[in-house]
Design an enzyme around this catalytic site. Structure first.
Site, PDB file in Angstrom:
ATOM      1  CG  ASP A   1      -2.278   0.542   1.069  1.00 35.69           C
ATOM      2  OD1 ASP A   1      -2.373   1.489   0.379  1.00 35.69           O
ATOM      3  OD2 ASP A   1      -3.097  -0.134   1.426  1.00 35.69           O
TER       4      ASP A   1
ATOM      5  CG  ASP B   1      -4.590   5.785   0.908  1.00 38.61           C
ATOM      6  OD1 ASP B   1      -5.546   5.078   0.973  1.00 38.61           O
ATOM      7  OD2 ASP B   1      -4.434   6.801   1.476  1.00 38.61           O
TER       8      ASP B   1
ATOM      9  CD  GLU C   1      -8.827   4.186  -1.469  1.00 34.92           C
ATOM     10  OE1 GLU C   1      -9.633   4.046  -0.673  1.00 34.92           O
ATOM     11  OE2 GLU C   1      -8.014   4.872  -1.182  1.00 34.92           O
TER      12      GLU C   1
ATOM     13  CG  HIS D   1      -9.013  -1.082   4.410  1.00 37.57           C
ATOM     14  ND1 HIS D   1      -8.755  -0.968   2.978  1.00 37.57           N
ATOM     15  CD2 HIS D   1      -8.672   0.282   4.877  1.00 37.57           C
ATOM     16  CE1 HIS D   1      -7.948   0.077   2.804  1.00 37.57           C
ATOM     17  NE2 HIS D   1      -7.907   0.938   3.559  1.00 37.57           N
ATOM     18  CG  ASP D   2     -11.470   2.524   3.904  1.00 37.81           C
ATOM     19  OD1 ASP D   2     -11.049   2.605   4.781  1.00 37.81           O
ATOM     20  OD2 ASP D   2     -10.712   2.798   2.590  1.00 37.81           O
TER      21      ASP D   2
END
Length: 540
Positions: A102, A204, A267, A328-329
């Site tokens: 990430d 990200d 993302e 994860h969000d």
């Protein structure tokens, strides 16, 4: 299975997201770590995974659990050492598993040496590495921009009498990507990991990286409702998705392409047409801008079918599709659509054209876990407690076995474990032919071995209020028909044109496997099948 020649690995791989704090704790401190991941690589290989994406493991004060980076070229001691990472990389590659890190380029921690120096004075050589600005004549913030995590996005610094911009927490100041020195420093951070042998990055909040040079106010959102995050009060047309971001993404692509068969996945939460721009005008942007359509849409067959077709139709000529059902969000898949439809969703994810990304635990049907207010750890939940927006419920420890703490750790973990862990775990499901895990493994193994599924074309066949049907075909003549019932009521799929013959190879209900299909195909509620079609003209 060996990879097809001249097809990049990331086009045929199934990617598995690991949230390292919650995957496996080897050093018994209640927090997952790199040694824990190493200990589970055999499981991932058995499952058929070809790449792992590891959420941030860099040094960080953990204000946002690693998305506040204080050193882009180090390992947080919570997770282990650089030697541990090197071993993880070697062990993964030995199992034909690619490793994605990430990368968090939009902002740093406020404890990063760059920001500490930038904050020292207006004359600091790194002042322009971040977004500093005078307030308005009345002393208020430079504009009306909001933080994703609640409140205003500008923080006053009394020492230098200016505001700095933070799109997320005030402990996460945004970098000024208009500064060429910032660009080169971040590209060098990418090169550090590429030199080590990582196979690429998930980048990200890619669409946040450049802001409007004039810092114009964002307009009000006419569709805002009180239950939404305060960030949604405005349309972020000036604080995100600026035209200049694409040149930055193209440079990132150059950095990665210099290392050969590596990948950048962006993302990006944007409507389809805006999302497509991140592939770049000459396919020189992100290899895959993440496609979050299935995370956001109502689980309704006509809408899902239309969205798939819209996405396929919008892709640039050389653009490769991808699909995501959890991360994860967002709330977990099983909690969004229920256990039965989660099995149907697994078939959809792993038979659509394009690269699928699987969130840890979804393969065993993990649920969101209720976290009491006094145990909330997520800053989004802590900053907006009245809106119930904590992401902790989808980040709870992986459920490996029925041992205490689900086999994740020998001590109490950083977040509580689901009370259902004794029956919902890898060990209980691994040898159960009817389990969610067995379904995922069969689908992944089938996809890995069939060019029609991992490279072939996608052709929509039918969509009703209940079902979706489509074909996957390879250039070599192998073909599959997928029929999915997205409701709990029985339905019928009627073959109306050319009568297709074939046999069910994978089904949400294993009893259906190995059965031939008829002209009329009846599915029970919450059922999906994958049919290997006979070649046209085969009368045997």
């Amino acid at each position: 299975m060996s990879m097809p020649e001249n097809v990049p690995w990331w086009k045929t791989a199934v990617i598995y997201q690991i949230y390292p704090r919650s995957f496996s704790d080897a050093n018994r401190d209640g927090i997952g770590d790199l040694q824990g991941i190493i200990g589970k690589l055999d499981y991932l290989q058995w499952l058929g995974i070809r790449a792992i994406w590891i959420s941030p493991i860099y040094p960080s004060p953990m204000a946002d659990f690693g998305y506040d980076v204080s050193d882009y070229t180090g390992i947080n001691p919570i997770f282990g050492t650089m030697a541990d990472f090197d071993r993880l990389l070697n062990e993964a590659h030995a199992r034909d598993l690619n490793v994605l890190l990430d990368f968090v380029p939009n902002h740093t921690s406020d404890r990063h040496p760059w920001f500490i120096e930038s904050k020292r004075s207006k004359a600091s050589p790194k002042r322009d590495w971040y977004i500093w600005h005078d307030g308005k004549p009345d002393g208020s913030a430079p504009n009306n921009w909001k933080s994703v995590f609640g409140g205003d996005a500008w923080e006053w610094d009394a020492d230098t009498e200016q505001y700095y911009y933070h799109g997320f927490l005030k402990e996460q100041p945004d970098l000024n990507w208009r500064n060429s020195a910032v660009q080169e420093a971040m590209y060098n951070a990418m090169r550090f990991w590429l030199d080590k042998g990582v196979d690429g990055f998930r980048v990200d909040v890619m669409w946040h990286m450049i802001k409007d040079a004039q810092l114009r106010d964002n307009p009000p959102n006419p569709d805002y409702v009180e239950s939404q995050p305060t960030y949604n009060q405005l349309l972020p047309v000036y604080s995100t998705d600026q035209p200049e971001v694409h040149a930055i993404v193209a440079e990132m692509r150059k950095v990665v392409d210099a290392y050969g068969d590596r990948v950048i996945i962006g993302e990006i939460y944007l409507p389809i047409q805006q999302l497509m721009a991140y592939y770049g005008p000459q396919n020189d942007g992100a290899h895959m801008p993440f496609n979050f359509l299935l995370l956001n849409l109502p689980w309704h067959a006509p809408e899902i079918s239309a969205a798939i077709d819209q996405y396929e139709g919008a892709l640039p000529a050389e653009g490769w599709p991808n699909w995501v059902l959890g991360n994860h969000d967002r709330p977990r898949l099983t909690s969004r659509i229920g256990e039965h439809q989660a099995r149907v969703a697994a078939v959809l994810l792993l038979t659509l054209r394009g690269t699928p990304t699987l969130y840890y635990g979804d393969e065993i049907g993990m649920h969101d876990v209720p976290i009491p207010a006094e145990e909330i750890r997520d800053p989004q939940g802590l900053n907006m407690p009245d809106k119930d927006l904590s992401r902790d419920p989808c980040r709870t420890p992986m459920q490996w076995s029925d041992r205490p703490y689900a086999g994740f750790s020998e001590v109490a973990p950083w977040l509580r474990v689901d009370k259902k862990y004794a029956r919902v775990n890898v060990e209980a499901q691994r040898n159960n032919y009817f389990s969610m895990l067995s379904l995922y493994r069969k689908l992944i193994q089938l996809r890995n071995g069939e060019p029609a599924l991992n490279q072939g074309t996608y052709t929509p066949i039918s969509s009703t209020d209940q079902l979706i049907a489509y074909r996957r075909d390879s250039p070599h003549g192998d073909s599959f028909l997928i029929i999915l019932n997205l409701t709990s009521r029985p339905c019928r799929y009627r073959q109306t044109d050319l009568l297709l013959k074939g046999q069910v190879v994978v089904a949400t209900a294993p009893e259906l496997e190995d059965t031939p299909i008829e002209a009329d195909i009846y599915l029970s509620g919450d059922e999906g099948i994958v049919v290997r079609l006979e070649p046209i003209g085969n009368t045997s």
